[in-house]
Design a protein around this motif. Structure first.
Motif, PDB file in Angstrom:
ATOM      1  N   GLN A  55     -61.084 -27.232 -11.436  1.00  0.00           N
ATOM      2  CA  GLN A  55     -59.847 -27.984 -11.620  1.00  0.00           C
ATOM      3  C   GLN A  55     -58.909 -27.898 -10.422  1.00  0.00           C
ATOM      4  N   TRP A  56     -59.014 -26.813  -9.660  1.00  0.00           N
ATOM      5  CA  TRP A  56     -58.104 -26.634  -8.530  1.00  0.00           C
ATOM      6  C   TRP A  56     -58.911 -26.429  -7.264  1.00  0.00           C
ATOM      7  N   CYS A  57     -58.617 -27.232  -6.237  1.00  0.00           N
ATOM      8  CA  CYS A  57     -59.287 -27.147  -4.949  1.00  0.00           C
ATOM      9  C   CYS A  57     -58.255 -26.661  -3.936  1.00  0.00           C
ATOM     10  N   PRO A  58     -58.256 -25.371  -3.619  1.00  0.00           N
ATOM     11  CA  PRO A  58     -57.148 -24.778  -2.867  1.00  0.00           C
ATOM     12  C   PRO A  58     -57.003 -25.259  -1.424  1.00  0.00           C
ATOM     13  N   ILE A  59     -58.093 -25.594  -0.756  1.00  0.00           N
ATOM     14  CA  ILE A  59     -57.975 -25.997   0.646  1.00  0.00           C
ATOM     15  C   ILE A  59     -57.203 -27.311   0.774  1.00  0.00           C
ATOM     16  N   SER A  60     -57.572 -28.290  -0.038  1.00  0.00           N
ATOM     17  CA  SER A  60     -56.904 -29.592   0.021  1.00  0.00           C
ATOM     18  C   SER A  60     -55.710 -29.690  -0.925  1.00  0.00           C
ATOM     19  N   SER A  61     -55.473 -28.648  -1.720  1.00  0.00           N
ATOM     20  CA  SER A  61     -54.368 -28.640  -2.696  1.00  0.00           C
ATOM     21  C   SER A  61     -54.460 -29.816  -3.654  1.00  0.00           C
ATOM     22  N   VAL A  62     -55.651 -29.989  -4.238  1.00  0.00           N
ATOM     23  CA  VAL A  62     -55.892 -31.053  -5.210  1.00  0.00           C
ATOM     24  C   VAL A  62     -56.240 -30.425  -6.553  1.00  0.00           C
ATOM     25  N   GLY A  63     -55.591 -30.902  -7.603  1.00  0.00           N
ATOM     26  CA  GLY A  63     -55.869 -30.415  -8.944  1.00  0.00           C
ATOM     27  C   GLY A  63     -56.234 -31.554  -9.875  1.00  0.00           C
ATOM     28  N   PHE A  64     -56.957 -31.214 -10.946  1.00  0.00           N
ATOM     29  CA  PHE A  64     -57.377 -32.207 -11.938  1.00  0.00           C
ATOM     30  C   PHE A  64     -57.049 -31.703 -13.337  1.00  0.00           C
ATOM     31  N   CYS A  65     -56.609 -32.605 -14.191  1.00  0.00           N
ATOM     32  CA  CYS A  65     -56.443 -32.288 -15.608  1.00  0.00           C
ATOM     33  C   CYS A  65     -56.669 -33.566 -16.404  1.00  0.00           C
ATOM     34  N   GLY A  66     -56.872 -33.428 -17.697  1.00  0.00           N
ATOM     35  CA  GLY A  66     -57.115 -34.602 -18.533  1.00  0.00           C
ATOM     36  C   GLY A  66     -58.138 -34.310 -19.607  1.00  0.00           C
ATOM     37  N   ASP A  67     -58.394 -35.297 -20.454  1.00  0.00           N
ATOM     38  CA  ASP A  67     -59.331 -35.072 -21.554  1.00  0.00           C
ATOM     39  C   ASP A  67     -60.772 -35.024 -21.095  1.00  0.00           C
ATOM     40  N   TRP A  68     -61.017 -35.246 -19.799  1.00  0.00           N
ATOM     41  CA  TRP A  68     -62.371 -35.257 -19.256  1.00  0.00           C
ATOM     42  C   TRP A  68     -62.725 -33.910 -18.617  1.00  0.00           C
ATOM     43  N   ILE A  69     -61.869 -32.905 -18.816  1.00  0.00           N
ATOM     44  CA  ILE A  69     -62.142 -31.560 -18.321  1.00  0.00           C
ATOM     45  C   ILE A  69     -62.889 -30.774 -19.391  1.00  0.00           C
ATOM     46  N   GLU A  70     -63.842 -29.966 -18.977  1.00  0.00           N
ATOM     47  CA  GLU A  70     -64.652 -29.176 -19.897  1.00  0.00           C
ATOM     48  C   GLU A  70     -63.788 -28.223 -20.707  1.00  0.00           C
ATOM     49  N   GLY A  71     -64.117 -28.070 -21.990  1.00  0.00           N
ATOM     50  CA  GLY A  71     -63.401 -27.116 -22.825  1.00  0.00           C
ATOM     51  C   GLY A  71     -63.081 -27.682 -24.197  1.00  0.00           C
ATOM     52  N   PRO A  72     -62.387 -26.898 -25.042  1.00  0.00           N
ATOM     53  CA  PRO A  72     -62.021 -27.374 -26.379  1.00  0.00           C
ATOM     54  C   PRO A  72     -61.188 -28.646 -26.301  1.00  0.00           C
ATOM     55  N   GLY A  73     -61.509 -29.592 -27.149  1.00  0.00           N
ATOM     56  CA  GLY A  73     -60.756 -30.833 -27.169  1.00  0.00           C
ATOM     57  C   GLY A  73     -61.236 -31.867 -26.172  1.00  0.00           C
ATOM     58  N   PHE A  74     -62.420 -31.653 -25.570  1.00  0.00           N
ATOM     59  CA  PHE A  74     -62.962 -32.632 -24.614  1.00  0.00           C
ATOM     60  C   PHE A  74     -62.966 -34.025 -25.242  1.00  0.00           C
ATOM     61  N   GLY A  75     -62.418 -35.001 -24.523  1.00  0.00           N
ATOM     62  CA  GLY A  75     -62.379 -36.367 -25.016  1.00  0.00           C
ATOM     63  C   GLY A  75     -61.202 -36.679 -25.907  1.00  0.00           C
ATOM     64  N   ARG A  76     -60.287 -35.702 -26.072  1.00  0.00           N
ATOM     65  CA  ARG A  76     -59.153 -35.915 -26.966  1.00  0.00           C
ATOM     66  C   ARG A  76     -57.867 -35.489 -26.274  1.00  0.00           C
ATOM     67  N   ALA A  77     -56.737 -35.876 -26.880  1.00  0.00           N
ATOM     68  CA  ALA A  77     -55.437 -35.501 -26.323  1.00  0.00           C
ATOM     69  C   ALA A  77     -55.296 -33.982 -26.264  1.00  0.00           C
ATOM     70  N   GLU A  78     -55.868 -33.298 -27.229  1.00  0.00           N
ATOM     71  CA  GLU A  78     -55.825 -31.828 -27.229  1.00  0.00           C
ATOM     72  C   GLU A  78     -56.437 -31.273 -25.946  1.00  0.00           C
ATOM     73  N   GLY A  79     -57.559 -31.851 -25.527  1.00  0.00           N
ATOM     74  CA  GLY A  79     -58.202 -31.391 -24.307  1.00  0.00           C
ATOM     75  C   GLY A  79     -57.362 -31.657 -23.078  1.00  0.00           C
ATOM     76  N   ALA A  80     -56.659 -32.793 -23.073  1.00  0.00           N
ATOM     77  CA  ALA A  80     -55.800 -33.115 -21.940  1.00  0.00           C
ATOM     78  C   ALA A  80     -54.676 -32.097 -21.811  1.00  0.00           C
ATOM     79  N   LEU A  81     -54.040 -31.752 -22.936  1.00  0.00           N
ATOM     80  CA  LEU A  81     -52.941 -30.784 -22.905  1.00  0.00           C
ATOM     81  C   LEU A  81     -53.441 -29.392 -22.521  1.00  0.00           C
ATOM     82  N   ARG A  82     -54.574 -29.000 -23.091  1.00  0.00           N
ATOM     83  CA  ARG A  82     -55.123 -27.680 -22.771  1.00  0.00           C
ATOM     84  C   ARG A  82     -55.472 -27.570 -21.282  1.00  0.00           C
TER      85      ARG A  82
END
Length: 302
Positions: free
Chosen positions: A262-289
């Protein structure tokens, strides 16, 4: 819990019903979206974001109506450019809540020559970003054409369903997955038509119909699909079309981005959203988590 206690986040009690291809009410199809507790933000879903920001006393400058088409990175600073190449803003870090600027689909949907994030950071400059982009490129999502309508004030909002799901046969006939109702505080009702986009063989098609024809096609089935709710069917004559959102509410299907990328420190790029692995994948819950996890990671790195 703070959002619940303040009334910003509330339990949704409206019914979820099913409808067949002739508009008859049937049992609601079994779908993962309907499992667990259903929550709604008040006075709108944007209130959830505002309450989170207010809770930490953050000063946030909000800019809307800007389409970022190009990204530049000079090794220290990010520059966000519009389609004409004009500078929109600069920042030290970049966090994407969606994957459009990182996914090859933008080249098909928006006729871009390259993936903006890949064009900004050449391969090899940030190994973590290389891994993330490779994973994002493999990810797939269910396509959506969301038609948004504003219906006039209705007297009996309490009797309205929350969602109307189409049966498989109805989806094939009307190219619509579901209808979602959003009652407003002044009596108006927002209606979002979640349209599907498929080839004849069931595979997604990003270029089949122009937007105007797609809009008419989605509206065509509404009178039939809403026949069991006369107040809604009659309100269609006074509906205001708010727009057709291409790729709106696309549901991630495969290759979620691992949380460690989710975090790429050299380029300072981060990702979040319901498409990130973990509980709530594909749902608003996953985006918030995923957003909370990324914030914790950034805080720990300071």
């Amino acid at each position: 819990e703070p959002l619940r206690s303040s009334g910003v986040l509330r339990r949704e009690w409206g019914d979820c019903l099913g409808v067949d291809e002739e508009g008859e009410v049937v049992a609601c199809p079994d779908h993962s979206f309907l499992s667990g507790e259903q929550l709604r933000g008040y006075p709108s879903m944007a209130g959830v974001c505002q309450a989170l920001l207010d809770g930490v006393g953050a000063s946030v400058e909000m800019r809307f109506g800007r389409r970022v088409a190009r990204l530049n990175w000079d090794g220290l600073t990010w520059s966000l450019l519009d389609e004409a190449g004009a500078l929109l803003l600069q920042a030290r870090s970049l966090v994407l809540s969606g994957s459009l600027l990182a996914h090859p689909r933008g080249m098909a949907l928006l006729h871009w020559d390259d993936v903006p994030l890949r064009a900004a950071v050449a391969e090899g400059q940030d190994p973590a970003l290389d891994l993330a982009l490779a994973c994002i490129a493999r990810s797939t999502a269910a396509l959506r054409w969301n038609l948004m309508l504003e219906l006039p004030a209705l007297a009996a909002q309490d009797a309205l369903p929350r969602q109307i799901w189409l049966t498989a046969a109805a989806q094939r006939r009307w190219s619509i997955e579901r209808l979602v109702l959003h009652p407003q505080s002044d009596g108006r009702v927002g209606l979002v038509v979640h349209g599907l986009d498929h080839h004849a063989d069931g595979e997604p098609d990003v270029s089949s119909l122009p937007s105007a024809e797609r809009e008419l096609r989605l509206q065509k089935g509404l009178t039939t699909l809403l026949r069991s709710w006369p107040c809604l069917a009659h309100a269609l004559d006074q509906a205001i079309v708010l727009g057709l959102m291409r790729w709106g509410a696309s549901t991630p299907l495969s290759h979620p981005l691992p949380s460690e990328w989710q975090w790429c420190p050299i380029s300072s790029v981060g990702f979040c959203g319901d498409w990130i692995e973990g509980p709530g994948f594909g749902r608003a819950e996953g985006a918030l988590r995923s957003a909370a996890d990324l914030a914790d990671r950034l805080q720990a790195a300071r």
